[in-house]
Design an enzyme around this catalytic site. Structure first.
Site, PDB file in Angstrom:
ATOM      1  N   ASP A   1      -1.970  -0.573   4.310  1.00 53.95           N
ATOM      2  CA  ASP A   1      -1.324  -1.994   3.604  1.00 53.95           C
ATOM      3  C   ASP A   1      -0.673  -2.602   5.027  1.00 53.95           C
ATOM      4  OD1 ASP A   1      -1.313  -4.578   2.056  1.00 53.95           O
ATOM      5  OD2 ASP A   1       0.728  -3.498   1.738  1.00 53.95           O
TER       6      ASP A   1
ATOM      7  N   LYS B   1       6.759  -5.260   1.511  1.00 54.47           N
ATOM      8  CA  LYS B   1       6.030  -6.878   2.314  1.00 54.47           C
ATOM      9  C   LYS B   1       7.942  -7.348   2.707  1.00 54.47           C
ATOM     10  CE  LYS B   1       1.966  -6.296  -0.041  1.00 54.47           C
ATOM     11  NZ  LYS B   1       1.154  -5.960   0.838  1.00 54.47           N
TER      12      LYS B   1
ATOM     13  N   HIS C   1      -0.328  -7.417   8.729  1.00 56.23           N
ATOM     14  CA  HIS C   1      -0.807  -6.833   7.155  1.00 56.23           C
ATOM     15  C   HIS C   1      -2.026  -6.583   6.984  1.00 56.23           C
ATOM     16  CE1 HIS C   1      -1.959  -8.050   2.504  1.00 56.23           C
ATOM     17  NE2 HIS C   1      -0.928  -7.126   2.519  1.00 56.23           N
TER      18      HIS C   1
ATOM     19  N   ARG D   1       4.337  -9.570  -7.709  1.00 56.02           N
ATOM     20  CA  ARG D   1       5.328 -10.450  -6.742  1.00 56.02           C
ATOM     21  C   ARG D   1       4.770 -12.054  -6.903  1.00 56.02           C
ATOM     22  NH1 ARG D   1       2.811 -11.172  -2.540  1.00 56.02           N
ATOM     23  NH2 ARG D   1       1.542 -10.811  -2.759  1.00 56.02           N
TER      24      ARG D   1
ATOM     25  N   TYR E   1       9.844  -4.887  -9.837  1.00 52.28           N
ATOM     26  CA  TYR E   1       8.710  -5.174  -9.755  1.00 52.28           C
ATOM     27  C   TYR E   1       7.814  -4.940  -8.355  1.00 52.28           C
ATOM     28  CZ  TYR E   1       3.410  -3.676 -11.374  1.00 52.28           C
ATOM     29  OH  TYR E   1       2.316  -3.414 -11.916  1.00 52.28           O
TER      30      TYR E   1
ATOM     31  N   CYS F   1     -10.655  -8.256  -1.405  1.00 50.61           N
ATOM     32  CA  CYS F   1     -11.537  -7.675  -0.611  1.00 50.61           C
ATOM     33  C   CYS F   1     -11.544  -6.518  -0.098  1.00 50.61           C
ATOM     34  CB  CYS F   1     -10.553  -8.147   0.609  1.00 50.61           C
ATOM     35  SG  CYS F   1     -11.231 -10.501   0.515  1.00 50.61           S
TER      36      CYS F   1
END
Ligand code: SAT
Ligand code: MN
Length: 601
Positions: A289, A222, A242, A72, A213, A266
């Protein structure tokens, strides 16, 4: 091809974009397997895709992107709201009229020599009460195939849409072809200064140009499901977050639903597919996600995963870190920027299996241990190499993962990566404190352990994805708490990443994180008391189930310690972070900061 819809707005939009982008052909996608197979075969024939070994990795394909188009591009991502103050300090703002002018010039003729695909897709089960319909127009067959996996695509979506509202998502790789010209097997895209990932929140409109991409191009993810949806959710009284979603089932068969927000790196996908190490507990994945949540008829907060697949980071995914993700990509998957091995399978760094060699993500011959001129190891896969896999292929996918009405969330978890200071787990005293916890979530930017300046705040892991002013976003969270009242999920904060002074991990992580989740469930059920500390409730000695683990007492003490002076040393950073939100910082957040400081003395 005649259009498979009578939706006037859709027909007019497709006509308008066809006239603007001037493709050679227009195809309405039906979402069928035949469509997927034909597009893939075309990309294999043109050299863009590699078909992987059918026995080892059935029906799976590998793509190499242009080395300039690998992730991104946040500095080319815009919230083009009418007023600048509505985008706020966490977004790039451009005047929408100006941006439309710039991008319209780029779009003019941008699909020459290419096919324009019209993809009707549903985020969430088709026709579900929380679901939304989008239409992506793209000139990339790679995008079409990825959208097949990541969303629900096809004719049924158009039937459900009828004459209704959809979210228009326009995408072009930004590389028109001259007559007779071909891509020659190269990934098409535009240079960085021509890339735009644009959101027009007042119109629920997405325009993307120049990148093929991931989140730049798969616009359901997103762009729609977070940036545009977060703004719709604020206006309509729901939440687009998110967050992973999982179901934990106790030995007695009681179900708990957890939604958790973590910044990148994470272990979010790992937690989403967690395999508990404690006897009798079962964990199932609903999403890895994104979570869309609405208040149900019973006043509780119901969540769906709007996606249908996983677009996961490949490097680091192994039988040890995430066996369920590895199993999910065993077939019918798309890989991007990995190593294609000499025997035509897929490989990446820390996959936990040997690789004798192959072709790296740049298309060059590659062997493990290879070094460049400076003696640095050459990575075979790009660090942001990805797999695209159907969620249904996850062995621990929850039987209710597609329940249209969603699952009732009991627990919100926030977290970040901190080697020092932040203990393993603590619970908020109230919803408002939970909002504070999410808002202040932070990871260390560097390995410099106690360097407070190295703290990177990522509110609710949404910093790049809040489609409006971050101060208004916090206010929306508080407002949701008021609506939910005592039915609001309980909020927790975790840190799996504590180290001791000699750099050893204090907590085993992975499947053992189930022990922490179990404590949360027991808190929600009112089964265990907790210690009141200045930062929140924490486990009483013995309440964290450590059966079968061999954690030295001093390590456990360190994991559960509240180092008051270390927290106080971060006040300055906290104040400057809150100050950065500006005049829209809610009074209730200021009250939380004050209460927090007061508790720490
Ligand atoms: O490329 S995506 O935006 O889909 C993935 C990510 O960056 O988190
Ligand atoms: Mn993400």
């Amino acid at each position: 091809m005649s259009a498979p819809t009578k939706n006037k707005k859709l027909l007019a939009w497709v006509e308008e974009i066809t006239a603007l982008c001037k493709p050679d052909a227009v195809v309405w996608c039906d979402g069928s397997k035949a469509e997927y197979d034909t597009l893939m075969q075309g990309m294999v024939d043109s050299g863009l895709a590699t078909k992987l070994d059918e026995a080892k990795r059935p029906n799976s394909f590998h793509f190499r992107s242009d080395p300039s188009d690998v992730a991104r591009v946040e500095n080319r991502t815009y919230i083009a709201s009418l007023k600048e103050e509505d985008a706020g300090p966490t977004n790039n703002w451009i005047d929408p009229a100006e941006l439309k002018k710039t991008m319209t010039a780029l779009y003019d003729g941008c699909m020459k020599g290419r096919t324009m695909y019209v993809i009707p897709f549903s985020m969430g089960p088709v026709g579900g009460p929380i679901s939304k319909i989008g239409i992506e127009i793209t000139d990339s067959a790679y995008v079409v195939c990825n959208m097949h996996i990541m969303t629900r695509v096809g004719t049924k979506v158009l039937e459900t849409l009828g004459d209704g509202e959809f979210i228009p998502c326009l995408h072009s790789v930004g590389k028109p072809l001259a007559p007779g010209e071909s891509d020659n097997g190269q990934w098409p895209c535009a240079p960085l200064d021509k890339k735009y990932i644009a959101h027009f929140p007042e119109e629920n409109l997405i325009w993307s140009y120049g990148s093929g991409y991931g989140g730049n191009a798969l616009l359901g993810k997103k762009c729609l499901a977070l940036r545009i949806a977060s703004n719709m959710a604020r206006n309509e009284g729901w939440m687009a977050e998110h967050m992973l979603i999982l179901r934990l089932t106790s030995p007695e068969g009681k179900q708990f639903h957890i939604a958790a927000a973590f910044p990148s790196a994470c272990g979010k996908t790992n937690l989403a597919m967690l395999q508990p190490t404690i006897a009798g507990w079962k964990c199932e994945c609903i999403g890895d996600d994104i979570s869309w949540m609405k208040i149900g008829p019973d006043g509780r907060l119901y969540a769906i995963n709007p996606e249908a697949g996983f677009f996961g980071v490949a490097p680091g995914t192994s039988a040890a870190s995430n066996p369920m993700a590895l199993a999910s990509v065993r077939a019918n998957s798309i890989f991007t920027n990995c190593v294609v091995t000499d025997d035509n399978d897929i490989w990446w760094e820390d996959m936990g299996v040997e690789c004798s060699g192959g072709t790296d993500w740049k298309g060059k011959p590659w062997k493990p241990g290879m070094v460049d001129a400076e003696g640095n190891k050459i990575k075979g896969a790009h660090p942001n190499a990805r797999f695209t896999a159907p969620a249904a292929q996850c062995p621990v996918v929850c039987p209710d993962w597609e329940a249209p009405q969603g699952v009732a969330i009991d627990i919100f978890v926030f977290g970040g990566r901190r080697t020092k200071v932040m203990p393993l787990v603590h619970q908020a005293y109230s919803w408002d404190q939970g909002v504070y916890m999410g808002a202040t979530a932070a990871s260390e930017a560097t390995a410099a352990a106690l360097d407070v300046k190295g703290l990177r705040r990522d509110p609710m892991a949404m910093k790049p994805f809040i489609g409006y002013h971050v101060g208004d976003y916090f206010a929306h969270w508080f407002a949701m708490g008021d609506k939910l009242g005592d039915k609001a999920p309980k909020c927790f904060y975790v840190n799996w990443f504590r180290k001791n002074d000699s750099g050893k991990w204090l907590w085993p992580g992975f499947g053992d994180n189930s022990r922490v989740l179990k404590w949360m469930c027991e808190r929600v059920e009112g089964k265990v008391e907790a210690v009141e500390t200045p930062i929140g409730f924490m486990p009483k000695a013995g309440d964290l189930d450590l059966t079968g683990l061999d954690i030295p007492a001093e390590d456990l003490a360190e994991l559960l310690k509240v180092d008051v002076s270390a927290f106080k040393a971060e006040f300055e950073d906290l104040d400057s972070y809150m100050g950065s939100v500006g005049s829209k910082l809610p009074e209730r957040m200021k009250a939380q900061v004050a209460a927090y400081k007061q508790r720490l003395g």
